[in-house]
Design an enzyme around this catalytic site. Sequence first.
Site, short mmCIF file in Angstrom:
data_model
loop_
_atom_site.label_atom_id
_atom_site.label_comp_id
_atom_site.label_asym_id
_atom_site.label_seq_id
_atom_site.Cartn_x
_atom_site.Cartn_y
_atom_site.Cartn_z
N HIS A 1 -5.58 -3.52 -2.17
CA HIS A 1 -5.39 -2.51 -3.22
C HIS A 1 -5.42 -3.10 -4.62
CE1 HIS A 1 -4.70 1.12 -0.90
NE2 HIS A 1 -4.17 0.32 0.01
N LYS B 1 -12.22 0.33 -0.97
CA LYS B 1 -11.36 1.15 -1.81
C LYS B 1 -11.97 1.23 -3.22
CE LYS B 1 -7.55 -0.24 1.16
NZ LYS B 1 -7.56 0.84 2.13
N SER C 1 0.79 -1.23 0.00
CA SER C 1 0.00 0.00 0.00
C SER C 1 0.82 1.28 0.00
CB SER C 1 -0.96 0.00 1.19
OG SER C 1 -0.23 -0.14 2.38
#
Length: 393
Positions: free
Chosen positions: A210, A241, A182
């Site tokens: 991610h 996300k 990340s």
Amino acid sequence: MRPDPLQFLSDELENLKQQGLYRRLRVLEGEQTAHATFDHRSVVNLSSNNYLGLTTHPKLRQAALDAVQKYGAGSGSVRTIAGTMELHMELERRLATFKKVEAVVVFQSGFTANARTVSAILGKEDAIISDELNHASIIDGARLSRATIKVFPHKDVEAARKIMSELPAGQRKLLITDGVFSMDGDLGVLPDLCKAAEEFGAIMMVDDAHASGVFGANGRGTVDHFDCHGRVDIQVGTLSKAMGALGGYVAGTKNFIEFLYHRARPFLFSTSHPPAVAAACIAALDVLETEPQWMEKLWENTRFFKGGLQALGFNTGRSESPITPVIVGEAPKAMEMSDRLFQQGVFAQGIGFPTVARGQARLRTIVTSTHTREDLQYALDVFGKVGKELGVV
Ligand SMILES: Cc1ncc(COP(=O)(O)O)c(C=O)c1O
């Protein structure tokens, strides 16, 4: 008056200020979008994880509104008592099909999914072999499990193999990596780690927070990207996300997921998602499956922006994803640069210790599919100007 027993915390805060690590929260006024208003200032927003712009996608909005109308505002219970709604089951079924696994369980966040999966399946007799840059939630889960924790240097598969070769053959082992790291934006070495896990009989786990919605066909993640289907026993993904809403999920075999239904503590002891969140996540899956243009645009923007930063002479580390760090060294310089950028309409958060190692402070940028070319060019121009002012380039 009673002396304040928390006085030592004020001293700690003072310490942070002196090291340039004290942070004021930026407050977002309005929606989380590529161009947004924080602290009364309109900025190009390079700090969100809203990769595909789904936080404000009309299908997610509508699904959330409909769910509120139909099911109300909250779920009213933990999953194992009265808080399992039709929508939660539908979301888990949809995610399992999407991830090409037998089953999925959804947690309140990606953080909880990591921390409480690791600690549910391992105990003090076991061993965890973990990349040094794995996310904090993995580190916390490892500590909670009380297993022996062995950390290998970043992406050093040989070191991971050596650690496993020195552990007793019969000991249960979990080999764990982030799919996308990340803070650096580089990828875990999945094929090689899978091979090492197979060789030593270790459980293979990937945290794809991610990568969800960013890598692999339709955003299925790094397991799909590296064609490692069937070789990763535990996949964690996030709904917070690229998926635009909130939550985390764990994907694997039916037995494993049923075990988590019985032993993962947030599933037993913390209230489930409000219906609007579950419905928005289902809508996000619809979008991933039918609107590939967002991922295409995300990658087009990523290439443009990353290339632009590199052409300006910035150190962008080893990024291979839409997360592009601009590494400047010491924390005060990163914070100063972030502040100056912000004053000129570009929001790129400064990040220092303990989130990254000392001396590796950086500005972390993330482009999204909803940034326009003008937004990104403007940001590059400001980066170039401020970078020169501060002697970074
Ligand atoms: C690598 C990684 N794993 C897990 C998480 C936690 O995800 P969530 O925000 O859904 O709790 C994050 C979020 O910052 C992350 O970067």
